[in-house]
Design an enzyme around this catalytic site. Sequence first.
Site, short mmCIF file in Angstrom:
data_model
loop_
_atom_site.label_atom_id
_atom_site.label_comp_id
_atom_site.label_asym_id
_atom_site.label_seq_id
_atom_site.Cartn_x
_atom_site.Cartn_y
_atom_site.Cartn_z
N GLY A 283 160.69 17.10 56.18
CA GLY A 283 160.40 15.88 55.44
C GLY A 283 159.83 16.10 54.06
O GLY A 283 160.30 16.94 53.29
N TYR B 78 152.93 -0.64 62.02
CA TYR B 78 152.59 0.50 61.15
C TYR B 78 151.25 0.28 60.44
O TYR B 78 150.23 0.75 60.90
CB TYR B 78 153.72 0.78 60.15
CG TYR B 78 153.55 2.16 59.53
CD1 TYR B 78 154.17 3.26 60.09
CD2 TYR B 78 152.74 2.35 58.41
CE1 TYR B 78 153.99 4.53 59.56
CE2 TYR B 78 152.55 3.60 57.87
CZ TYR B 78 153.18 4.69 58.45
OH TYR B 78 152.97 5.94 57.91
N TYR C 171 151.95 6.34 53.73
CA TYR C 171 153.03 5.35 53.65
C TYR C 171 152.42 3.97 53.84
O TYR C 171 151.49 3.80 54.63
CB TYR C 171 154.09 5.63 54.73
CG TYR C 171 155.26 4.68 54.74
CD1 TYR C 171 156.17 4.65 53.68
CD2 TYR C 171 155.49 3.84 55.81
CE1 TYR C 171 157.27 3.79 53.69
CE2 TYR C 171 156.59 2.97 55.85
CZ TYR C 171 157.46 2.95 54.78
OH TYR C 171 158.53 2.10 54.79
N ALA D 128 152.22 15.50 60.29
CA ALA D 128 152.51 14.43 61.25
C ALA D 128 152.54 15.09 62.62
O ALA D 128 153.46 15.85 62.92
CB ALA D 128 153.84 13.77 60.94
#
Length: 394
Positions: free
Chosen positions: A54, A234, A224, A137
């Site tokens: 990523g 989220y 994010y 992550a």
Amino acid sequence: MSQRHLTPGGRGFLMVNAHPTGAATTVDQLWEQIPGRAPAAQRPVVLVIGFSAGYGLAATLAAVRRGAVGVGVAFEAPETERRTASAGWYRTARAAELTGVFTFLNTDAFADSAKAEVVKLLAERYGKVDHLIYSIAAPRRTDPETGQVYHSVIQPLDGAYTAKTLEFGTDGPAIGSSTLQPATAPEREETVKVMGGEDWQRWVDALDQAHLLAEDFTTAALTYVGSDLTAAIYRAGTIGAAKEHLEATARQLDERLGSKRRAYTVVAGAAVTQASTAIPSIALYTSLLHKVLGDDGFQSTAQQMTALWQQLDGEQELVLDETGRIRLDGWELDPAVQDQVRALWDAVTTENVADSADTVWFRRQVGQLYGWDVPGVDYAVPVETTVPWPTGQR
């Protein structure tokens, strides 16, 4: 050495086998997307925590293309009798061939032993760190002080939430739903422990205590925000609580580091990553977003990380919001774009999803996370799956 004829397999968006050639080719493609720049006389030293996928991978390759040297840390699984190595393992092998100037360590970034190993390596080989990029992550974290294992969850906080989902079956793409119950207070806190800013701060502390922070040191943690369409699961959910902690950590670090050293959170735009595919609604949202923007408007991780380095290096002016976060997501959150995505979101059904969303693109992107569906790769021939971690590294 082990030649195997591989086929993809797994459940949902999670695949159990990675294709070595395909994974390596995705690194080549990413490398080619990033513009090069002649190295400066004093090459900056960069430390990337979470480099193998990523945004972390794109940040690492973009740093090297701009003349940096340094260290990357990731935690990847080797090959076993039943499974290939992880895609990140194969990507690392290829990244090492391309970069040459980075040392890649396969270790648990949350552990104090990893920090000690990196500090020793930096002191012996590279010197003081100019930039620390934090892009982790992970589903769990072991507290290095207590030994307690914390587990993150993906759940709402303000009541149950039914998420609209994108699913792929034998009959093609379909719209489904998933109802998630609100997280408990302990679940929220554990998610913050895993995905918040605590470990990032420990990395900065380790470098500081070893006198390895350059005079103009900067550190940036990836985060994010996303659309209102996904906010309930989220930004307003357990992940959002962790991101708020990350941002609070950035402010604390920035104040502590002083005027010449800076700490930021960086709000990236949407991307198809192994982490994002685990979040309900994100697959559908990203497919709709790409339908609206197309390849030209949807910014890749390479484009976004190039923009980040241009800002951190002073080549471009910092794009900061009112809270001091670096913003790379303007292309995604443009009101006109979001209006189009919202209209598609409201109208999408199983019957029209193939036309309303870029489902073919999305599924190909998921496959490429594991080295599948990569143009130019012949999947019919056996491939060598026993690939060593880069020589001279660990």
